[in-house]
Design an enzyme around this catalytic site. Structure first.
Site, short mmCIF file in Angstrom:
data_model
loop_
_atom_site.label_atom_id
_atom_site.label_comp_id
_atom_site.label_asym_id
_atom_site.label_seq_id
_atom_site.Cartn_x
_atom_site.Cartn_y
_atom_site.Cartn_z
N HIS A 103 -3.81 -4.39 -0.18
CA HIS A 103 -3.34 -5.09 1.03
C HIS A 103 -3.46 -6.60 0.81
O HIS A 103 -4.56 -7.15 0.88
CB HIS A 103 -4.18 -4.69 2.23
CG HIS A 103 -3.93 -3.30 2.71
ND1 HIS A 103 -2.99 -3.01 3.67
CD2 HIS A 103 -4.48 -2.12 2.35
CE1 HIS A 103 -2.98 -1.71 3.90
NE2 HIS A 103 -3.87 -1.14 3.11
N GLU B 160 -2.65 -8.97 2.77
CA GLU B 160 -3.07 -9.63 4.01
C GLU B 160 -4.57 -9.49 4.25
O GLU B 160 -5.12 -10.16 5.14
CB GLU B 160 -2.27 -9.09 5.19
CG GLU B 160 -2.68 -7.72 5.70
CD GLU B 160 -2.14 -6.55 4.90
OE1 GLU B 160 -2.27 -5.40 5.38
OE2 GLU B 160 -1.60 -6.77 3.79
N CYS C 5 0.84 -1.20 0.00
CA CYS C 5 0.00 0.00 0.00
C CYS C 5 0.88 1.26 0.00
O CYS C 5 1.61 1.51 -0.96
CB CYS C 5 -0.98 -0.04 1.16
SG CYS C 5 -2.34 1.16 0.99
#
Length: 209
Positions: A187, A189, A79
């Site tokens: 992102h 994750e 990001c």
């Protein structure tokens, strides 16, 4: 061992939990000496570009990151961490970046014409368009949907660094890379199976955990 760069502006919890799910050993470091010897590094980031560059400088990470990339250590930016890898940003004025990839960070205009506007920030799930599917980072990655949250994006004249893009009224660089340097605007994750596969590819295929 994966080193997570802790300069006060990264979502360390979500990144570390993702690595735990992948059974990848990691360590945090708020100073360069605490990350010396790591096999690979992750540069997360949430917030404003100028504040992040200031924080990196205060923690002594600017030259450290540049040196690690130059000596061949695999590095992954997430990001804002991706944006910091580029030459500069127009966010809140002009701020120089790490200069490791060619390009400038610019704001979404929010307009597609005189009468048409769109929402800024870009927030939500968008489909990847793969440009270099043979890259090791993209092994087992399809043109899946991944999760974005950002008001600024990369503008670059170098198509060779574009591994994948996403369409949000403009062509948004979504995954970029060159040599041992990799990054995603979204992102991983928080992006379900596709995002976890990206992190696994970086940690286990590229870094060799």
């Amino acid at each position: 061992m994966i080193g997570i760069i802790d300069y006060g502006m990264g979502n360390l919890f979500s990144v570390s939990k993702a690595l735990e799910r992948l059974d990848v050993p990691y360590t945090f470091g708020d100073r360069p000496e605490r990350l010396e010897g790591c096999d690979g590094l992750i540069l997360p980031g949430v917030g404003a570009f100028p504040d992040a560059m200031k924080a990196l400088a205060e923690h002594g990470f600017i030259q450290f990151i540049q040196a690690q990339v130059n000596k061949g250590t695999p590095v992954y930016g997430i990001c804002l961490g991706m944006q910091l890898l580029f030459e500069s940003s127009e966010e809140n004025g002009h701020t120089g970046g790490l200069g490791l990839l060619p390009g400038t960070i610019i704001r979404f205009s929010g307009k597609t014409g005189q009468q048409t506007s769109y929402k800024v920030p870009h927030m939500g799930w968008n489909r990847l368009q793969l440009h270099q599917p043979d890259q090791p980072l993209l092994e087992k990655i399809q043109e899946d949907h991944v999760y974005f949250v950002h008001s600024y994006y990369v503008e670059t004249d170098d198509p060779d660094i574009l591994f994948a893009t996403a369409d949000y009224h403009v062509n948004v660089p979504a995954i970029v890379g060159r040599g041992n340097l990799y990054a995603s605007q979204f992102h991983p994750e928080k992006s379900g199976a596709a995002g976890m596969q990206l992190l696994e590819n970086f940690c286990k295929r590229i870094v060799g955990e």
